[in-house]
Design a protein around this motif. Structure first.
Motif, PDB file in Angstrom:
ATOM      1  N   ALA A 198      46.648 -17.683  44.274  1.00 25.54           N
ATOM      2  CA  ALA A 198      45.453 -17.458  43.688  1.00 25.54           C
ATOM      3  C   ALA A 198      45.010 -18.427  42.530  1.00 25.54           C
ATOM      4  N   VAL A 199      46.212 -18.621  41.608  1.00 25.60           N
ATOM      5  CA  VAL A 199      45.846 -19.487  40.405  1.00 25.60           C
ATOM      6  C   VAL A 199      45.834 -21.059  40.884  1.00 25.60           C
ATOM      7  N   HIS A 200      46.471 -21.217  41.749  1.00 24.22           N
ATOM      8  CA  HIS A 200      46.556 -22.793  42.400  1.00 24.22           C
ATOM      9  C   HIS A 200      45.136 -22.884  42.984  1.00 24.22           C
ATOM     10  N   GLY A 201      44.299 -22.024  43.921  1.00 28.89           N
ATOM     11  CA  GLY A 201      43.079 -22.119  44.159  1.00 28.89           C
ATOM     12  C   GLY A 201      42.144 -22.255  42.942  1.00 28.89           C
ATOM     13  N   PHE A 202      42.321 -21.225  42.253  1.00 28.46           N
ATOM     14  CA  PHE A 202      41.415 -21.258  41.003  1.00 28.46           C
ATOM     15  C   PHE A 202      41.380 -22.574  40.257  1.00 28.46           C
ATOM     16  N   LEU A 203      42.599 -23.037  40.179  1.00 27.53           N
ATOM     17  CA  LEU A 203      42.466 -24.426  39.291  1.00 27.53           C
ATOM     18  C   LEU A 203      41.605 -25.474  40.182  1.00 27.53           C
ATOM     19  N   HIS A 204      41.931 -25.473  41.492  1.00 27.56           N
ATOM     20  CA  HIS A 204      41.120 -26.262  42.366  1.00 27.56           C
ATOM     21  C   HIS A 204      39.586 -26.129  41.991  1.00 27.56           C
ATOM     22  N   LEU A 205      39.199 -24.736  42.183  1.00 28.25           N
ATOM     23  CA  LEU A 205      37.763 -24.429  41.862  1.00 28.25           C
ATOM     24  C   LEU A 205      37.365 -24.990  40.418  1.00 28.25           C
ATOM     25  N   ASN A 206      38.175 -24.977  39.551  1.00 27.91           N
ATOM     26  CA  ASN A 206      37.841 -25.781  38.354  1.00 27.91           C
ATOM     27  C   ASN A 206      37.990 -27.337  37.916  1.00 27.91           C
ATOM     28  N   GLY A 207      38.246 -27.881  39.068  1.00 29.86           N
ATOM     29  CA  GLY A 207      38.295 -29.354  39.066  1.00 29.86           C
ATOM     30  C   GLY A 207      39.549 -30.024  39.106  1.00 29.86           C
ATOM     31  N   TYR A 208      40.631 -29.230  39.001  1.00 37.09           N
ATOM     32  CA  TYR A 208      41.951 -29.877  38.986  1.00 37.09           C
ATOM     33  C   TYR A 208      42.262 -30.026  40.594  1.00 37.09           C
ATOM     34  N   ASP A 209      43.148 -31.366  40.597  1.00 41.09           N
ATOM     35  CA  ASP A 209      43.637 -31.594  41.855  1.00 41.09           C
ATOM     36  C   ASP A 209      45.135 -32.406  41.785  1.00 41.09           C
ATOM     37  N   HIS A 210      45.806 -32.563  42.914  1.00 45.16           N
ATOM     38  CA  HIS A 210      47.105 -32.994  42.947  1.00 45.16           C
ATOM     39  C   HIS A 210      47.303 -34.036  43.822  1.00 45.16           C
ATOM     40  N   MET A 211      46.203 -34.813  43.852  1.00 46.34           N
ATOM     41  CA  MET A 211      46.289 -36.060  44.779  1.00 46.34           C
ATOM     42  C   MET A 211      47.059 -37.336  44.290  1.00 46.34           C
ATOM     43  N   GLU A 212      46.915 -37.546  42.960  1.00 45.77           N
ATOM     44  CA  GLU A 212      47.759 -38.550  42.127  1.00 45.77           C
ATOM     45  C   GLU A 212      48.850 -38.079  41.193  1.00 45.77           C
ATOM     46  N   ALA A 232      49.800 -38.462  38.329  1.00 43.53           N
ATOM     47  CA  ALA A 232      49.237 -37.681  36.750  1.00 43.53           C
ATOM     48  C   ALA A 232      48.301 -36.527  37.061  1.00 43.53           C
ATOM     49  N   ASP A 233      47.844 -36.483  37.928  1.00 46.88           N
ATOM     50  CA  ASP A 233      46.901 -35.349  38.438  1.00 46.88           C
ATOM     51  C   ASP A 233      47.738 -34.190  38.612  1.00 46.88           C
ATOM     52  N   GLU A 234      48.758 -34.448  39.769  1.00 44.28           N
ATOM     53  CA  GLU A 234      49.515 -33.315  40.048  1.00 44.28           C
ATOM     54  C   GLU A 234      50.320 -32.853  38.643  1.00 44.28           C
ATOM     55  N   LYS A 235      50.826 -33.621  37.848  1.00 48.71           N
ATOM     56  CA  LYS A 235      51.864 -33.255  36.548  1.00 48.71           C
ATOM     57  C   LYS A 235      50.844 -32.213  35.848  1.00 48.71           C
ATOM     58  N   GLU A 236      49.562 -32.776  35.678  1.00 51.52           N
ATOM     59  CA  GLU A 236      48.620 -31.988  34.806  1.00 51.52           C
ATOM     60  C   GLU A 236      48.310 -30.666  35.551  1.00 51.52           C
ATOM     61  N   MET A 237      47.847 -30.536  36.859  1.00 50.93           N
ATOM     62  CA  MET A 237      47.708 -29.456  37.530  1.00 50.93           C
ATOM     63  C   MET A 237      49.033 -28.348  37.474  1.00 50.93           C
ATOM     64  N   PHE A 238      50.073 -28.953  37.950  1.00 51.75           N
ATOM     65  CA  PHE A 238      51.067 -28.057  38.236  1.00 51.75           C
ATOM     66  C   PHE A 238      51.684 -27.772  36.745  1.00 51.75           C
ATOM     67  N   GLY A 239      51.557 -28.292  35.775  1.00 53.69           N
ATOM     68  CA  GLY A 239      51.860 -28.004  34.495  1.00 53.69           C
ATOM     69  C   GLY A 239      50.980 -26.868  33.918  1.00 53.69           C
ATOM     70  N   LEU A 240      49.683 -26.702  34.381  1.00 46.36           N
ATOM     71  CA  LEU A 240      48.936 -25.935  33.678  1.00 46.36           C
ATOM     72  C   LEU A 240      49.117 -24.467  34.482  1.00 46.36           C
ATOM     73  N   GLN A 241      49.442 -24.936  35.798  1.00 47.93           N
ATOM     74  CA  GLN A 241      49.594 -23.759  36.902  1.00 47.93           C
ATOM     75  C   GLN A 241      50.726 -22.909  36.272  1.00 47.93           C
TER      76      GLN A 241
END
Length: 158
Positions: free
Chosen positions: A122-136, A138-147
């Motif tokens: 649920a949190v993972h998907g919620f972060l995607h809805l808010n513009g976070y992704d893990h394609m790169e 640096a983005d993965e580090k940011e998203m997974f850290g926030l998660q």
């Protein structure tokens, strides 16, 4: 935040739904999302999510969570902007689809509870809805850290 829940499986307990609601509300507060923001979460089985994954992502296999962010634009899309949009309509993040079957499989595979996996998805998907992704990376580090930060602060640890 106004969250609409749809349980197509009819197998989740009211406690499961309430816990996901509390967690998403907590995540929304963490991200400082406005209280009148809307989203939906649909719980389905592997067969149901496989159809969506095939039709919208071109991957004919079940997956754990799919997010459809309404604010996301594709490369060829022009933004739709209303002069007074913020005053007229509440923000709608979009829709999450979560496979409860896949959540149960992954909980067993990772050695934690179904509730923890459902919350994680649920949190993972919620972060995607808010513009976070893990394609790169640096983005993965940011998203997974926030998660992890949200899940830990809420108390839903591995």
């Amino acid at each position: 935040m106004d969250i609409t829940f749809i349980d197509e499986t009819e197998k989740l307990s009211s406690e499961n739904l309430q816990e996901v609601e509390r967690l998403l509300q907590f995540a929304a507060e963490h991200l400082q999302i406005a209280g009148d923001t809307e989203m939906s979460v649909t719980f389905m089985d592997n067969a149901g999510i496989q159809v969506i994954n095939r039709d919208y992502r071109g991957k004919d296999t079940p997956t754990d969570v799919i997010s459809f962010a309404l604010e996301e634009e594709s490369e060829d899309e022009l933004p739709i902007i209303f002069e007074e949009e913020e005053e007229l309509f509440p923000r709608n993040l979009g829709d999450l689809m979560i496979s409860t079957e896949r959540a149960a499989e992954q909980a067993e595979e990772y050695g934690h509870t179904f509730e923890r996996e459902l919350g994680f998805l649920a949190v993972h998907g919620f972060l995607h809805l808010n513009g976070y992704d893990h394609m790169e990376p640096a983005d993965e580090k940011e998203m997974f850290g926030l998660q992890k930060e949200i899940l830990d602060a809420y108390g839903l640890k591995r």
